[in-house]
Design a protein around this motif. Structure first.
Motif, short mmCIF file in Angstrom:
data_model
loop_
_atom_site.label_atom_id
_atom_site.label_comp_id
_atom_site.label_asym_id
_atom_site.label_seq_id
_atom_site.Cartn_x
_atom_site.Cartn_y
_atom_site.Cartn_z
N GLU A 1 5.65 80.28 76.76
CA GLU A 1 4.18 80.40 76.86
C GLU A 1 3.79 81.37 77.98
OE1 GLU A 1 1.28 78.00 75.67
OE2 GLU A 1 2.46 76.57 74.50
N GLU B 1 1.55 84.72 77.49
CA GLU B 1 0.32 85.00 78.25
C GLU B 1 0.44 86.31 79.03
OE1 GLU B 1 -0.34 81.44 80.53
OE2 GLU B 1 -0.96 80.30 78.77
N ALA C 1 -7.13 74.75 66.91
CA ALA C 1 -6.56 73.82 65.93
C ALA C 1 -5.21 74.35 65.43
CB ALA C 1 -7.51 73.61 64.76
N ARG D 1 -3.26 76.51 67.07
CA ARG D 1 -2.33 76.46 68.21
C ARG D 1 -1.75 75.06 68.34
NH1 ARG D 1 -3.40 80.77 71.76
NH2 ARG D 1 -3.04 79.64 73.71
N ALA D 2 -2.62 74.06 68.15
CA ALA D 2 -2.15 72.67 68.24
C ALA D 2 -1.13 72.36 67.16
CB ALA D 2 -3.34 71.70 68.15
N ARG E 1 2.13 74.06 68.22
CA ARG E 1 2.75 73.34 69.34
C ARG E 1 3.31 71.99 68.88
NH1 ARG E 1 -1.92 75.04 73.00
NH2 ARG E 1 -1.12 76.77 74.26
N SER E 2 2.63 71.32 67.97
CA SER E 2 3.14 70.01 67.54
C SER E 2 4.43 70.18 66.74
CB SER E 2 2.08 69.23 66.74
OG SER E 2 1.99 69.69 65.41
N GLN F 1 7.09 70.95 69.27
CA GLN F 1 7.43 69.80 70.11
C GLN F 1 8.16 68.70 69.32
OE1 GLN F 1 3.85 68.77 72.35
NE2 GLN F 1 3.71 70.85 73.12
N MET F 2 7.94 68.65 68.02
CA MET F 2 8.74 67.70 67.23
C MET F 2 10.23 67.98 67.45
SD MET F 2 6.70 67.46 63.57
CE MET F 2 7.96 66.45 62.75
#
Lengths: 215, 215
Positions: A73, A77, A90, A92-93, A96-97, A100-101
């Motif tokens: 990340e 950036e 939404a 991006r989430a 990321r989810s 992260q899983m």
């Protein structure tokens, strides 16, 4: 100064960061630490990353960054193009989810240091260790396959038609699975995305077998 | 619609998200799933989060977000004030790396489902499970304490004088540690930051014992 990647060819978290560096077009010095020989626990490396884990990235200004997803990340950036996350919160989430899983629910439990403790404290043999590895992959890959197959946002890659952080995690995990004979039959979407990624030079060049310390 | 937090009072990943919601001033419906009874594995919840893990957040538009850190970064992007990450990429990377030391290198290995497998497959008793828990806390908390005590960016909180994602992870982990009698003597900086956080209403109100399903 030229950035330095402190890493190990077979480390899947290192693999993720190598892909990100390649996609961002960052030239770097490759510095290897042999995890089986414990080189990441030596005083020299502890002065760079006191946690004694790879990867770590020494950046152009001498700052050291640790934790693979935090490093990625940061790169995203600091060097916005090409982006490794979509623009909308939404989306991006979602990325990321998915990342992260794998990065939270599989990798840490199957990390070398955890497998070593299973052997030394619980007498796990090679078969028991491999079974443990496959258990945690299966717990998450079943749902990951379901999500990737069902959710309309999935495209050529995990999210649409651009590589994201989720793909970096997926590819590194699939590569790792091969070492423990994980049966990938039940995961056609994951396999498809893996193959699509591995056709790209950034992934090919970052693969474990192409690193200078590969055995 | 009012957001719904699917969670469990004692889940430390749920605790992180509750603090974020409180800091962002989000009113939400609290929906509890008893992890010991396996309610998170039921078909009703699997329709919301196929991974069968808490927390999940049903947002105002009906979208479902999963994975605690992905949820928190979503909230931070959707509701920018007060920020849970600093502005500069280097500082954001520091906060994320501190958060991930806990969220990747401690929590997943000590999660309920992993401890259950230690019991069922390796015959671990309560003492062996507690020893495993403390081992992984100690492996990371030693370095975390060192970093927080030495790095000049540490302030009243993990990074300067504003609450960040790192504090959410730190507080939830310290609260979890108490259940396994982790000796906190060697971690004065972690303890100081924990106490500073817990004096704030957002942390107090999010604490496990203040939730409707607390036992």
């Amino acid at each position: 100064m030229t950035p330095i990647l402190h890493n190990y060819f077979r480390s899947s978290t290192s693999f993720r960061v190598r892909v990100a560096l390649a996609l961002k077009g960052v030239e770097y010095e490759y510095r290897a630490y042999h995890l089986r020989k414990g080189e990441q626990k030596g005083t020299e490396y502890r002065a760079i990353n006191p946690q004694g884990l790879v990867p770590a990235l020494t950046w152009t200004d001498g700052s050291v960054y640790t934790q693979s997803l935090a490093i990625i990340e940061f790169l995203d950036e600091a060097i916005p193009e090409p982006p490794l996350l979509p623009r909308h919160p939404a989306h991006r989430a979602r990325v990321r989810s998915l990342a992260q899983m794998i990065a939270m629910d599989i990798h840490p439990i199957n990390n070398l240091r955890v497998l070593d403790v299973l052997r030394t404290r619980f007498g796990a043999d090679d078969d028991a260790v491999a079974e443990w590895f496959r258990l945690w992959v299966g717990e998450t890959f079943g749902t990951l396959e379901h999500r990737l197959a069902q959710e309309p946002e999935t495209g050529a890659f995990c999210h649409g038609n651009d590589v994201t952080i989720a793909d970096l995690c997926l590819v590194a995990q699939v590569a790792n699975n091969a070492r423990f004979d994980v049966d990938m039959t039940a995961y056609p979407t994951i396999r498809r995305i893996y193959e699509t990624c591995m056709a790209l030079p950034a992934f090919q060049g970052a693969a474990p077998r192409h690193q200078p310390d590969a055995e």
